[in-house]
Structures are given as C-alpha cells and as structure tokens.
Design an enzyme around this catalytic site. Sequence first.
Site, PDB file in Angstrom:
ATOM      1  N   LYS A 178       0.776  -1.175   0.172  1.00  0.00           N
ATOM      2  CA  LYS A 178      -0.203   0.045   0.057  1.00  0.00           C
ATOM      3  C   LYS A 178       0.970   1.112   0.044  1.00  0.00           C
ATOM      4  O   LYS A 178       1.962   1.090   0.266  1.00  0.00           O
ATOM      5  CB  LYS A 178      -0.929  -0.036   1.251  1.00  0.00           C
ATOM      6  N   ASP A 208      -2.015  -1.378  10.476  1.00  0.00           N
ATOM      7  CA  ASP A 208      -2.290  -1.401   8.909  1.00  0.00           C
ATOM      8  C   ASP A 208      -3.108  -2.738   8.303  1.00  0.00           C
ATOM      9  O   ASP A 208      -3.261  -2.718   7.414  1.00  0.00           O
ATOM     10  CB  ASP A 208      -1.005  -0.997   8.416  1.00  0.00           C
TER      11      ASP A 208
HETATM   12  C1  LIG Z   1       2.518   4.943   9.579  1.00  0.00           C
HETATM   13  C2  LIG Z   1       1.644   3.690   9.126  1.00  0.00           C
HETATM   14  O1  LIG Z   1       2.380   2.945   8.147  1.00  0.00           O
HETATM   15  C3  LIG Z   1       0.681   4.416   8.061  1.00  0.00           C
HETATM   16  O2  LIG Z   1      -0.062   3.560   7.335  1.00  0.00           O
HETATM   17  C4  LIG Z   1       1.063   2.927  10.276  1.00  0.00           C
HETATM   18  O3  LIG Z   1       0.297   3.864  11.170  1.00  0.00           O
HETATM   19  C5  LIG Z   1       2.161   2.293  10.984  1.00  0.00           C
HETATM   20  O4  LIG Z   1       1.765   1.015  11.130  1.00  0.00           O
HETATM   21  P1  LIG Z   1       2.204  -0.303  11.640  1.00  0.00           P
HETATM   22  O5  LIG Z   1       3.694  -0.225  10.945  1.00  0.00           O
HETATM   23  O6  LIG Z   1       1.350  -1.385  11.567  1.00  0.00           O
HETATM   24  O7  LIG Z   1       2.766   0.168  13.063  1.00  0.00           O
HETATM   25  P2  LIG Z   1       2.785  -0.839  14.376  1.00  0.00           P
HETATM   26  O8  LIG Z   1       3.780  -2.124  14.260  1.00  0.00           O
HETATM   27  O9  LIG Z   1       1.316  -0.894  14.762  1.00  0.00           O
HETATM   28  O10 LIG Z   1       3.445   0.349  15.509  1.00  0.00           O
HETATM   29  C6  LIG Z   1       4.903   0.595  15.548  1.00  0.00           C
HETATM   30  C7  LIG Z   1       4.760   1.732  16.421  1.00  0.00           C
HETATM   31  O11 LIG Z   1       4.483   3.095  15.757  1.00  0.00           O
HETATM   32  C8  LIG Z   1       3.791   3.916  16.609  1.00  0.00           C
HETATM   33  N1  LIG Z   1       2.433   4.171  16.027  1.00  0.00           N
HETATM   34  C9  LIG Z   1       2.136   3.313  15.029  1.00  0.00           C
HETATM   35  C10 LIG Z   1       0.819   3.545  14.484  1.00  0.00           C
HETATM   36  C11 LIG Z   1       0.041   4.685  15.121  1.00  0.00           C
HETATM   37  N2  LIG Z   1      -1.192   5.021  14.510  1.00  0.00           N
HETATM   38  N3  LIG Z   1       0.563   5.506  16.108  1.00  0.00           N
HETATM   39  C12 LIG Z   1       1.702   5.144  16.364  1.00  0.00           C
HETATM   40  O12 LIG Z   1       2.169   5.912  17.419  1.00  0.00           O
HETATM   41  C13 LIG Z   1       3.517   3.016  18.052  1.00  0.00           C
HETATM   42  O13 LIG Z   1       4.900   3.728  18.820  1.00  0.00           O
HETATM   43  C14 LIG Z   1       4.010   1.746  17.801  1.00  0.00           C
HETATM   44  O14 LIG Z   1       4.545   0.931  18.680  1.00  0.00           O
HETATM   45  N1  LIG Z   2       5.568 -11.118   6.994  1.00  0.00           N
HETATM   46  C1  LIG Z   2       6.457 -10.105   7.383  1.00  0.00           C
HETATM   47  N2  LIG Z   2       6.906  -9.441   6.101  1.00  0.00           N
HETATM   48  C2  LIG Z   2       7.880  -8.352   6.411  1.00  0.00           C
HETATM   49  N3  LIG Z   2       8.369  -8.004   7.428  1.00  0.00           N
HETATM   50  C3  LIG Z   2       7.725  -8.514   8.671  1.00  0.00           C
HETATM   51  C4  LIG Z   2       7.059  -9.492   8.466  1.00  0.00           C
HETATM   52  N4  LIG Z   2       6.808 -10.278   9.791  1.00  0.00           N
HETATM   53  C5  LIG Z   2       7.425  -9.253  10.441  1.00  0.00           C
HETATM   54  N5  LIG Z   2       8.142  -8.293   9.917  1.00  0.00           N
HETATM   55  C6  LIG Z   2       9.185  -7.401  10.620  1.00  0.00           C
HETATM   56  O1  LIG Z   2       8.244  -6.193  10.581  1.00  0.00           O
HETATM   57  C7  LIG Z   2       9.176  -4.909  10.611  1.00  0.00           C
HETATM   58  C8  LIG Z   2       8.761  -4.170   9.397  1.00  0.00           C
HETATM   59  O2  LIG Z   2       7.884  -4.689   8.702  1.00  0.00           O
HETATM   60  P1  LIG Z   2       7.228  -3.915   7.264  1.00  0.00           P
HETATM   61  O3  LIG Z   2       8.150  -4.172   6.188  1.00  0.00           O
HETATM   62  O4  LIG Z   2       5.770  -4.322   7.299  1.00  0.00           O
HETATM   63  O5  LIG Z   2       7.353  -2.406   7.945  1.00  0.00           O
HETATM   64  P2  LIG Z   2       6.944  -1.274   7.094  1.00  0.00           P
HETATM   65  O6  LIG Z   2       7.357  -1.122   5.694  1.00  0.00           O
HETATM   66  O7  LIG Z   2       7.560  -0.044   7.991  1.00  0.00           O
HETATM   67  O8  LIG Z   2       5.373  -1.057   7.190  1.00  0.00           O
HETATM   68  P3  LIG Z   2       4.405   0.144   7.634  1.00  0.00           P
HETATM   69  O9  LIG Z   2       3.922   0.706   6.476  1.00  0.00           O
HETATM   70  O10 LIG Z   2       3.396  -0.822   8.093  1.00  0.00           O
HETATM   71  O11 LIG Z   2       5.238   1.090   8.314  1.00  0.00           O
HETATM   72  C9  LIG Z   2      10.501  -5.525  10.221  1.00  0.00           C
HETATM   73  O12 LIG Z   2      10.882  -5.749  11.626  1.00  0.00           O
HETATM   74  C10 LIG Z   2      10.011  -6.947   9.845  1.00  0.00           C
HETATM   75  O13 LIG Z   2      11.409  -7.735  10.063  1.00  0.00           O
END
Ligand SMILES: C[C@](O)(CO)[C@H](O)COP(=O)(O)OP(=O)(O)OC[C@H]1O[C@@H](n2ccc(N)nc2=O)[C@H](O)[C@@H]1O
Ligand SMILES: Nc1ncnc2c1ncn2[C@@H]1O[C@H](COP(=O)(O)OP(=O)(O)OP(=O)(O)O)[C@@H](O)[C@H]1O
Length: 257
Positions: free
Chosen positions: A11, A138
Amino acid sequence: MNEISEKSYAKVNIFLKISNKREEYHELVSRFVRVHSLFDTISFVKSSRKAFSIIGNFSCKMETNTVYKAYKLLEKYDGVDEFFKNHSVKIEKNIPEFAGLGGGSSNAATFLIMTNKICKLNLSKDQLCNIAVKIGADVPFFVYEYDSANVTGIGEIVEKFDEEILNIDTITPNIKCNTGEIFKVFRENFYKQISKKEADKLLKMKSIEILDSLNIKEANDLYEPATSVYPKLEEYGQIGWYFSGSGSSFFKVNNVK
Ligand SMILES: C[C@](O)(CO)[C@H](O)COP(=O)(O)OP(=O)(O)OC[C@H]1O[C@@H](n2ccc(N)nc2=O)[C@H](O)[C@@H]1O
Ligand SMILES: Nc1ncnc2c1ncn2[C@@H]1O[C@H](COP(=O)(O)OP(=O)(O)OP(=O)(O)O)[C@@H](O)[C@H]1O
C-alpha cells in the site's frame, strides 16, 4: 489440492495526517491505496513438518513475523492447528521491509483471509478486522481488500473509497525507517492535529486531486520527523513524488486528471 496461492499487495498512503493522540499511539486520517504492481505471494504447501512453519527470507525471527502472530490468533479455531501441521506457509517477498509499504501487515491480512477460506471458519470481514488490529495498525486495511479506502482511528476504521485504479510507481531508498521512533519524534518536535473540517474535505477528494493540491510535506505529517531522523531521505523528495507511511518509500501516481 496441494497448493493454493494469493497475492499480498503493498500500500501507499496518498495522504497521512494526525488527528489526535491515543495513549502511546496516534489517531490518523489517511487514504490508503493498494499498489497493483507490487506484491508478495503467499502459498500453503503440503509439508510433513507436523508444526507451524514459514518458508521465506525474513530479517525477523519466527515469533515476531506478522504471519506467525496471525496464526496464533486463529489456532484456537477448529481445523486450523491440524491444517498447519500438514502445510507450510511459503512467502515470496518482493515488498521491501521497513519501507512504509505495509508488507508485513499485508502478509498477515492475506494469511487471515486464506486461512478463513481454506479452514472454512466463516468469519466475516468485521470479525477478521477485530483480529487484525491485534497484529498491527495497518492490517485491517488489507483485510477488507479495497483498492482505495479512507482509514481513521489508529487504522481500525476502514471505509471504501470509490475511484479509478491508480497506476503507482514506488522507490525505496536503502534506509530502514523505524515507525515507532518517527512517531516519537513527531510527538516531541512536530506535533499538530488536522481539524475536523480539513479532514472531512480531504476524505471526500479523489486521490489525484489530493496530490494535485498538496506538496510532500503537506500530504504526510510524518515526512518532516522522518527527514529529521534520516536526513538522507531528503535527497529523494523530488517534485511529483510523495512519502508513504513512516517511510522510507516514495511514490508517484501516473494517472492524469
Ligand atoms: C505509519 C503507518 O504505516 C501508516 O500506514 C502505520 O500507521 C504504521 O503502522 P504499523 O507499521 O503497523 O505500526 P505498528 O507496528 O502498529 O506500530 C509501531 C509503533 O509506531 C507507533 N504508532 C503506530 C501507529 C500509530 N497509529 N501510532 C503510533 O504511534 C507506536 O509507537 C507503535 O509502537
Ligand atoms: N511477514 C513479514 N514481512 C515483512 N516484515 C515482517 C513480517 N513479519 C514481521 N516483519 C518485521 O516487521 C518489521 C517491518 O515490517 P514492514 O516491512 O511491514 O514495515 P513497514 O514497511 O515499516 O510497514 P508500515 O507501512 O506498516 O510501516 C521488520 O522488523 C520485519 O522484520
């Protein structure tokens, strides 16, 4: 049947504004759009391992894999444990990690959808969404399988948005953005809240109109905190490119108005 496969799309966030704080989290107002040209492929393949297993290249341990977390939330349902004693989950990764493209979240959602179907759990989308929020902010968006949606709350309120399919290019700098750290810096140094009036206006606009009316900083409240933590990101913030989620990816929409 020996193998079933599904695509697990990336996304981008067309815009991402913060509307409030909720304990350690932040409430957002965002347009999420699936990227049709970028996906992982998840397959359930016959296996004799007799325990849940994931085949694929990941930087994380099994226990922190989003797909494992999704499995743990479904294993109590009839037939799930038995199915995954005889099948492995194979994940072919194309979506970069730590990229703001939701790869891990998408994989978890695709796993929930596939398991619901193959194990005949009959869970509705709303029930799957209640499970999805326990995995990550997400994940609910991906559970609904919409091409475009307005997402609010911390990610759990997902409303379909009707518009043409967008043709999106992405680039992912080799910078691993830490989402938690970027939200922390946003809260400490850049905090602002979008007004209800401005949020309602953006949520009604088509994605290409939104991008036409906002620059990269205006479109994503996390861009400035992200560049303050990772200054190299600014080299990629060219005109016409926008920032997804907490980075590090940038995207461009090729559709014309
Ligand atoms: C920034 C986005 O990617 C937008 O799509 C998402 O809101 C992030 O979602 P995500 O990667 O699934 O994040 P999570 O793994 O749930 O959260 C990681 C950390 O980011 C912060 N976090 C995340 C989502 C949110 N709405 N508020 C936050 O403050 C929190 O400290 C949390 O511990
Ligand atoms: N199935 C998976 N695929 C990719 N990363 C994963 C998975 N499961 C756990 N992780 C871990 O999650 C973290 C980041 O994941 P992801 O790649 O979804 O993050 P991101 O790109 O920051 O996504 P977001 O847009 O939600 O912020 C890394 O620590 C990764 O190792």
